[in-house]
Motif scaffolding. Structure first.
Motif, short mmCIF file in Angstrom:
data_model
loop_
_atom_site.label_atom_id
_atom_site.label_comp_id
_atom_site.label_asym_id
_atom_site.label_seq_id
_atom_site.Cartn_x
_atom_site.Cartn_y
_atom_site.Cartn_z
N SER A 94 0.83 -1.20 0.00
CA SER A 94 0.00 0.00 0.00
C SER A 94 0.86 1.25 0.00
O SER A 94 0.54 2.25 -0.66
N VAL A 95 1.96 1.21 0.73
CA VAL A 95 2.86 2.37 0.79
C VAL A 95 3.53 2.59 -0.56
O VAL A 95 3.57 3.72 -1.08
N SER A 96 4.06 1.51 -1.14
CA SER A 96 4.72 1.66 -2.45
C SER A 96 3.72 2.09 -3.51
O SER A 96 4.05 2.88 -4.41
N ASN A 97 2.47 1.60 -3.44
CA ASN A 97 1.43 2.02 -4.40
C ASN A 97 1.14 3.51 -4.30
O ASN A 97 0.98 4.20 -5.31
N MET A 98 1.06 4.03 -3.07
CA MET A 98 0.78 5.46 -2.88
C MET A 98 1.84 6.32 -3.56
O MET A 98 1.53 7.31 -4.22
N TYR A 99 3.10 5.92 -3.42
CA TYR A 99 4.17 6.72 -4.01
C TYR A 99 4.33 6.45 -5.51
O TYR A 99 4.69 7.36 -6.27
N SER A 100 4.06 5.21 -5.95
CA SER A 100 4.12 4.95 -7.39
C SER A 100 2.99 5.68 -8.11
O SER A 100 3.14 6.06 -9.28
N ASN A 101 1.86 5.91 -7.42
CA ASN A 101 0.77 6.72 -8.00
C ASN A 101 1.28 8.11 -8.37
O ASN A 101 0.91 8.68 -9.41
#
Length: 477
Positions: A346-353
């Protein structure tokens, strides 16, 4: 009245709901069959099934040339009046790649069998799937792009149900006959329905498109997709290399136990996928607006997901007792680190967004390669030294590296583009990550104290519901 309200729902919303339901239905079926297969198949046989799926996921990146990634939707826009021709043309590319992989395999089949740990029957199945499956992927992507959800949704759920029922029947029959081909039978039964549908669509796409080769389409597609191959390949290595290395260094029994518990630990990803899909439109629409609530909403969403991930970790003994047998129950201690690693998605997804928003997807590739390299090195060292359970902890470390590097790249790009340090409250996110990892790993101790676990689980569920309700109110307002 209800019918009228349903008719007034935007087409895009209807399509999104149906496709989400189809995805959840398909994933749900796979979870429902876990307790069936763990009781009628040995851990070694389940390990072989998961080994096949791992190699398929990895090699599929090459077989598809990443043409089914984001570039396909862009092509649907740029070639609006030529979609049929474009589809049949790029289908030739993937078909040629499948034939090329087949030629490489048949030159030295025994060597490839040793490398993958799979028998020829399963390697041939994989190559056949590579050849036909992309037709179904292209067709579904176009249906989704054009908001044609009825047939696509029915086909997705229907084929999933048929494949699941058929695979259970075949495994039960082979098990009753004391056959030693249960793994081959299950995988062929699982894939035969999809192959049949894909073969029909493969013919249909060529009949409609009437285009076998078009250099313009090929150049356009490869320009968009080739840079994504590195990212996709690294992401798959990060995702499945642990099972491959366990197979080589320990054995398929260990793969069966590890992969089954990994699947159980990843149940919460269904929740996060839905959360992230809903948050992305809000993020992109409000990111440049002053006074937006991105910081508080992102924290609330990640906080809710953290509670869900941790609560599922604390329920691990009960979940495993339902889904599996005693052989798997003895390995529940690998679930806390895996669940913590899954939360970091979830953390990596937030920043990859953010990186996607600024069209800097190459940084997503860099972070994935770094994390995958760390995972491979640590797996080799730690599995040899401490056994297959160590892979759960090396995976957690790799996901920490992935989330950390993506956060660093996103901050760098955001500051370069806008002068703003970050869209999120990075300090609070960092604290949340630390607390979630500690809470998840606390399950290692709590598994011995059933009533204390139940009290914490009930408290956590109440807190999660309150946070979720508050978040929904903020989004609506």
């Amino acid at each position: 009245m209800v019918k009228k309200k349903l008719q007034n729902i935007p087409l895009g919303v209807k399509a999104a709901v149906i496709y989400t339901m189809a995805s959840v239905f398909s994933r749900g079926l796979s979870m429902i069959t876990v307790p069936i297969f763990t009781r009628i198949m040995s851990t070694s046989e389940i390990g072989m099934v998961n080994l096949y799926n791992s190699w398929y996921s990895l090699l599929n990146v090459i077989a598809t040339l990443s043409l089914t990634s984001g570039g396909f939707q862009i092509a649907m826009k740029d070639f609006e009046g030529e979609r049929d021709q474009y589809q049949s043309s790029v289908l030739t590319l993937t078909s040629m790649m499948a034939i090329f992989l087949g030629c490489i395999y048949f030159l030295i089949p025994n060597s490839w069998n040793r490398i993958t740990g799979l028998p020829s029957a399963l390697m041939i199945l994989m190559l056949v799937v590579f050849f036909f499956a992309q037709a179904q992927d292209f067709w579904l992507l176009r249906q989704r792009y054009e908001y044609k959800y009825k047939l696509a949704g029915a086909l997705t759920m229907g084929s999933a149900l048929a494949s699941t029922v058929l695979s259970v029947i075949v495994v039960l029959s082979l098990n009753k006959a004391n056959s030693d081909q249960i793994v081959v039978g299950r995988l062929y039964a699982t894939n035969i329905v999809s192959i049949a549908i894909s073969a029909i669509l493969w013919i249909k796409l060529y009949v409609k498109g009437k285009t076998i080769v078009n250099i313009k389409y090929w150049k356009y597609s490869l320009k968009l997709s080739v840079p994504l191959i590195g990212y996709a390949f690294a992401a798959q290595i990060l995702s499945v290399s642990d099972r491959m290395m366990i197979s080589k260094m320990v054995g398929n029994d260990a793969v069966g136990i590890y992969s089954t518990l990994y699947t159980v630990s990843s149940i919460s990803l269904l929740v996060w996928t839905a959360i992230n899909s809903s948050f992305i439109p809000y993020l992109y629409q409000n990111i440049e607006k002053k006074g937006n609530r991105i910081k508080e909403l992102s924290l609330a969403l990640m906080g809710s997901y953290a509670i869900i991930a941790v609560m599922l970790t604390f329920l691990a003994p009960e979940i495993v007792k339902i889904l599996a047998t005693k052989e798997y129950y003895e390995a529940i201690y690998i679930m806390p680190p895996i669940a913590a690693g899954v939360f970091l998605t979830s953390v990596s997804n937030m920043y990859s967004n953010l990186l996607i928003y600024h069209k800097k997807t190459n940084y997503i590739m860099y972070s994935s390669i770094i994390a995958a390299t760390v995972n491979l090195i640590l797996n080799y060292i730690c599995i040899n030294a401490f056994g297959y359970m160590a892979a759960a902890y090396t995976t957690l470390i790799a996901y920490i590296v992935l989330a950390g590097t993506q956060a660093m790249f996103a901050r760098k790009i955001r500051f370069k583009e806008t002068g703003e340090k970050s869209v999120y409250n990075d300090n609070a996110v960092f604290v949340m990550v630390i607390l979630t990892i500690i809470a998840a790993l606390f399950g290692l101790v709590l598994y011995r104290y059933t009533w204390l676990r139940y009290i914490i689980i009930c408290t956590g569920m109440i807190a999660g519901i309150k946070i979720a309700l508050m978040t929904l109110k903020r989004i609506k307002s």
